[in-house]
Design a protein around this motif. Structure first.
Motif, short mmCIF file in Angstrom:
data_model
loop_
_atom_site.label_atom_id
_atom_site.label_comp_id
_atom_site.label_asym_id
_atom_site.label_seq_id
_atom_site.Cartn_x
_atom_site.Cartn_y
_atom_site.Cartn_z
N VAL A 1 34.73 33.80 52.88
CA VAL A 1 34.83 32.95 52.49
C VAL A 1 35.83 32.28 51.92
N GLY A 2 36.85 31.31 51.25
CA GLY A 2 36.72 30.45 50.41
C GLY A 2 35.18 30.50 49.71
N GLY A 3 35.43 30.15 48.38
CA GLY A 3 33.94 29.65 47.59
C GLY A 3 32.97 30.37 47.11
N ARG B 1 46.96 58.94 35.97
CA ARG B 1 46.45 57.63 34.83
C ARG B 1 44.86 57.21 36.21
N GLN B 2 44.10 57.10 35.03
CA GLN B 2 42.39 56.70 35.50
C GLN B 2 42.51 55.34 35.29
N LEU B 3 42.35 54.49 36.55
CA LEU B 3 42.63 52.80 36.01
C LEU B 3 42.22 52.48 37.37
N LEU B 4 41.74 51.39 37.07
CA LEU B 4 41.61 50.79 38.58
C LEU B 4 41.98 49.04 38.00
N LEU B 5 42.37 48.73 39.12
CA LEU B 5 43.34 47.80 39.48
C LEU B 5 42.85 46.86 40.44
N VAL B 6 42.39 45.47 39.21
CA VAL B 6 41.53 45.02 40.51
C VAL B 6 42.21 43.66 41.49
N LEU B 7 43.08 43.67 42.74
CA LEU B 7 44.37 42.40 42.87
C LEU B 7 43.08 41.23 43.62
N ASP B 8 43.33 39.54 42.61
CA ASP B 8 42.81 39.14 43.20
C ASP B 8 43.41 37.74 43.81
N ASN B 9 43.18 37.52 45.05
CA ASN B 9 43.29 36.51 46.41
C ASN B 9 44.82 37.28 46.53
N CYS B 10 44.29 38.21 47.40
CA CYS B 10 45.27 38.83 48.12
C CYS B 10 45.34 38.28 49.60
N ARG C 1 30.40 27.65 58.22
CA ARG C 1 30.14 27.76 56.33
C ARG C 1 32.01 27.60 55.98
N HIS C 2 33.03 27.57 56.52
CA HIS C 2 34.17 26.77 56.80
C HIS C 2 34.14 25.39 56.84
N GLN C 3 33.16 24.90 58.24
CA GLN C 3 32.75 23.25 58.07
C GLN C 3 32.31 23.05 56.93
N THR C 4 30.86 23.71 55.96
CA THR C 4 30.10 23.70 55.20
C THR C 4 30.90 23.10 54.01
N LEU C 5 31.60 24.43 53.51
CA LEU C 5 32.40 23.74 52.59
C LEU C 5 33.76 22.65 52.68
N ARG C 6 34.31 22.87 53.59
CA ARG C 6 35.07 21.71 53.66
C ARG C 6 34.78 20.07 53.89
N ALA C 7 33.22 20.66 53.97
CA ALA C 7 32.53 18.77 54.18
C ALA C 7 32.36 18.61 52.65
N VAL C 8 31.98 19.85 52.15
CA VAL C 8 31.53 19.45 50.20
C VAL C 8 32.59 18.85 49.32
N VAL C 9 33.47 19.19 49.75
CA VAL C 9 35.15 19.12 48.96
C VAL C 9 35.08 17.76 49.24
N THR D 1 40.51 26.81 46.11
CA THR D 1 40.45 26.31 47.05
C THR D 1 40.49 25.02 47.29
N LEU D 2 40.19 24.07 45.96
CA LEU D 2 40.63 22.94 45.93
C LEU D 2 41.87 22.47 45.58
N ARG D 3 42.91 23.50 45.22
CA ARG D 3 44.20 23.77 45.28
C ARG D 3 44.77 23.42 46.11
N HIS D 4 44.47 24.43 47.08
CA HIS D 4 44.73 23.93 48.96
C HIS D 4 44.23 22.47 49.17
N TYR D 5 42.97 22.12 49.20
CA TYR D 5 43.17 21.17 49.18
C TYR D 5 44.13 20.10 48.94
N GLY D 6 43.80 19.67 47.32
CA GLY D 6 44.66 18.98 47.16
C GLY D 6 46.26 18.80 47.97
#
Length: 783
Positions: free
Chosen positions: A45-47, A112-121, A259-267, A342-347
């Motif tokens: 989940v987010g966060g 090449r011997q390389l690791l790609l880290v694709l973040d937030n897919c 847990r989505h409810q938890t995060l939403r409640a705290v935000v 997560t906070l950007r989407h909330y905004g």
């Protein structure tokens, strides 16, 4: 000539801005999976901390990947068709061909011997899955580590669900030495010290902290937001308010995961604790993509309830509440900020609900259009490096502004202006393929004849011809020229004639090219136009003159163009002028002059990270070395150039037969003099050099020892005085400034001064990071 060898490149992983809390089981499991899996996706989940975990894992396996570990940040990417281009940019490929970005990536990664880290897919899951499906079979040494709220759902994917942090049982007694043994409590405590440096976990507050962490389901982001409340609340007050909030939450939708409810409640709670102006600013800054500075916030977000002189105070308030994050990097005199995804989407949700989204997105686009047009005006001048750096920093925001303009009805005309204004960036900073992407979209979106469209036509034609796409360039420039002639648009016509001359140059019609370019230069001079395009015309004329055997004219043209650049403080086009001069001087046998010009040009290319220009000049210096009889050096430089060319598409010198012949002659002569075995040994020495090392070798600079890689979250060792080391140790032990003063029998103000100097010397913004650094130094000494 091709050669394959091991090349050590670290990649682009950022240092951690805040300390990392354990996750030992997840780190161990992720490393185990990566040892066999080609694609591993961290889901949750987010966060929950997927990005931080991925960065820690990637850092831990970095040594296993000789070609580096590369982070590709996707949260701000809105145009899904730019995924492959974004990956190519992240790994340093600046392809100048007209091939598709996917084709370029496949070719580059193949050996090449390389690791790609694709973040937030998550918003690009199907596209990321498709990318993995294409890349992994073609590149046996490639691994992909992705983070996403859900699986990519592609064959061969391994999934590691990232759980929340384990939470303690508040009813079980805790021994004093184990009060912060639990990961959730330790995270709360470390973030708490950012707002209350004297905060400590004690037997008195441990039970309350345990209840807070359990109430927050062990979600790291929720815990960090709650810890920020310690600025104004006690742990007991935080727990009480959380209890009230979750009693209200039980009446909400049962379809939403707890847990989505938890995060939403705290935000939600964090949002409600902000003042109304802070809430408004939070919503408005959500239109930014990636980072932003204070000037941009003032321009976009002031007005309609927020005075301009309030903005700094409001930004500071949001930083204090852990809503905005101040970026650790320093960009001149301007601090930069960002919202967690997560906070950007909330905004954005809040902004949409207020009905202000369209207004803010137009303001955002207009601000970055102004920034682009300012950069266009300033590019040919002494602030060129600053313009380059500023535009690179704002790349995500410029993309967002272009996407808004070209996907929103009625906004395409400004999209034309923005895409054309960034011409200096597409050409001068290595983003030709992306430039053509946006210019093509702008032309398809806004088809009505206009001056703005004509500017896009010649700009796109110039990029197309630099990519070797002559048919496309011809069609684009002819449409531009027809419009300009029909409207009597003399300036636009001059640019069209100039680009048409470049098309002839690339097509091999040198007499036609010379006539058109000289015509264009005469028109530019009459109009008072002076910019990088004009200097590129001089460069083409230099090469034409060399090929026609008029070497004196080639040198005279180069010297005139260099003088123009130097008169105006221009550096990038000057580097290309010197590149042309070095070629002319080499052909006429002036080896010392050719060497001097080539090295000076290469220094300019390094300043602007111009990889294509760098490859050309390293190659050129190999030819010059061969002419001077330095055949071993020539072979090393050929090897160095060989490993740079793939970064620009792997097409040496864009297929110019004269250049290909010079390359082959240099190699042939070096082999004959050295012998095959010695040539191959020297070639391999150059082929294992990284880009920076290759440049240093070409320039004759002494080799720089590779810096030891510090543990993530630390800074390189900076010597402290004995007293400063004492103070640092006490900060790491958790003592406040007052306690340090008492322990060392010094004034509290003196202790505060020591702490401030230490933080400044080591480049840390917080005491927590200093404490982590001290701990890491101890571990290093123990080893």
């Amino acid at each position: 000539m091709s050669g394959t060898s091991s090349r050590q490149h670290d990649g682009n992983l950022p240092a951690e801005a805040t300390s990392f809390v354990d996750r030992r089981r997840e780190i161990s499991e992720a490393k185990r999976l990566l040892s066999t899996a080609r694609l591993l996706t961290l889901t949750g989940v987010g966060g929950v901390g997927k990005t931080r975990l991925a960065l820690r894992v990637a850092s831990g396996v970095r040594r296993a990947f000789t070609d580096g570990v590369w982070l590709v940040e996707l949260a701000a990417l809105q145009d899904r068709t730019l995924l492959e281009q974004t990956v190519a940019d992240a790994v340093g490929v600046r392809d100048r061909s007209a091939r598709s970005p996917l084709e370029v990536l496949v070719g580059y990664l193949r050996d090449r011997q390389l690791l790609l880290v694709l973040d937030n897919c998550e918003h690009l899951a199907d596209r990321c899955a498709g990318l993995a499906t294409h890349l992994l079979p073609a590149a046996p040494g490639l691994r992909i580590l992705a983070t996403s709220r859900h699986a990519l759902s592609t064959p061969g994917e391994h999934i590691l669900a990232v759980p929340p942090l384990p939470v303690p049982d508040p009813e079980l007694p805790s021994h004093p030495e184990k009060l912060v043994g639990n990961e959730a409590i330790r995270l709360f405590a470390e973030r708490a010290t950012l707002v209350r440096p004297d905060f400590a976990v004690t037997s008195d507050n441990h039970g309350t902290l345990a209840r807070i962490c359990r109430r927050l389901d062990g979600l790291p982001l929720a815990i960090e937001l709650a810890a920020a409340r310690l600025r104004e609340l006690t742990p007991e007050q935080i727990l009480h308010r959380l209890d009230d909030r979750f009693r209200l939450l039980r009446g909400g939708s049962q379809a939403v995961l707890p847990r989505h409810q938890t995060l939403r409640a705290v935000v939600d709670w964090s949002f409600e604790l902000c003042s109304p102006p802070e809430q408004t600013l939070w919503a408005r800054v959500s239109v930014f993509a990636g980072g932003f500075d204070l000037d941009a916030v003032e321009a976009l977000c002031a007005g309609d309830g927020i005075d301009r002189d309030q903005v700094l105070e409001l930004v500071t308030g949001l930083v204090d509440k852990s809503i905005l994050t101040r970026e650790d990097q320093h960009h001149g005199s301007q601090a930069r900020y960002r919202l967690l995804d997560t906070l950007r989407h909330y905004g954005q949700d809040v902004l949409r609900a207020t009905g202000e989204e369209a207004v803010l997105r137009r303001r955002h686009r207009d601000y970055y259009l102004g920034l682009a047009e300012r950069g266009e005006a300033e590019w040919f001048g002494p602030t060129q490096q600053e313009v380059s750096a500023r535009t690179r920093r704002e790349h995500p925001n410029l993309r967002a502004a272009l996407e808004f303009s070209l996907s929103t009805p009625g906004e395409s005309h400004k999209g034309l202006r923005l895409a054309a204004a960034l011409y200096f960036y597409w050409q001068g900073c290595g983003f030709m393929a992306e430039g053509r992407h946006w210019l093509d979209r702008a032309l398809a979106r806004d088809t009505e004849p206009s001056k703005a469209r004509a500017n896009v036509l010649w700009t796109n034609a110039h990029l197309a011809v630099m990519q070797g796409d002559v048919p496309a360039a011809m069609a684009l420039v002819e449409e531009c020229r027809a419009w300009a002639q029909a409207r009597g648009a003399v300036t636009t016509l001059a640019y069209a004639i100039c680009v048409r001359g470049l098309v002839s140059w690339f097509s091999g019609d040198l007499p036609r090219s010379q006539a058109l370019l000289e015509d264009a230069l005469a028109r530019f001079e009459a109009l008072g136009e002076l910019n990088s395009t004009m200097i590129k015309a001089y460069l083409a004329l230099i090469v034409v003159a060399v090929f026609q055997g008029d070497l004196a004219r080639a040198v005279a043209l180069g010297q005139h163009a260099r003088a123009l650049c130097e008169r105006h403080g221009e550096q990038w086009a000057r580097a290309y002028t010197l590149h042309g001069l070095s070629f002319a001087e080499w052909v006429r046998g002036e080896v010392a002059q050719a060497t001097r010009h080539a090295k000076e040009s290469l220094r300019g290319m390094r300043v602007f990270s111009d990889t294509h220009g760098t490859a050309v000049l390293v190659e050129r210096l190999a030819w010059i070395a061969g002419t001077a009889g330095e055949f071993e050096r020539a072979a090393v430089l050929l090897g160095a150039a060989d490993q740079i060319w793939p970064l620009v598409g792997g097409q040496p010198l864009m297929g110019f037969p004269h250049y290909v012949a010079a390359h082959e002659a240099c190699e042939r002569q070096a082999r004959r003099v050295l012998g095959d075995r010695a040539f191959q040994a020297a070639f391999r020495r150059g082929n294992v050099l990284g880009l920076d090392q290759a440049i240093a070798y070409a320039l004759g600079e002494p080799p720089q020892p590779a810096p030891a890689s510090p543990a993530i979250g630390t800074k390189p060792l900076t010597p402290l005085t004995r007293r400063e080391q004492q103070v640092a140790e006490l900060v790491a032990a958790g003592l406040s400034n007052k306690d340090i003063a008492a322990r060392l029998v010094i004034a509290q103000r003196t202790a505060e001064g020591h702490v401030e100097r230490i933080l400044t010397k080591l480049g840390f913004p917080t005491r927590t990071q200093l404490a982590v650094w001290v701990t890491e130094q101890r571990k290093t000494q123990e080893r």
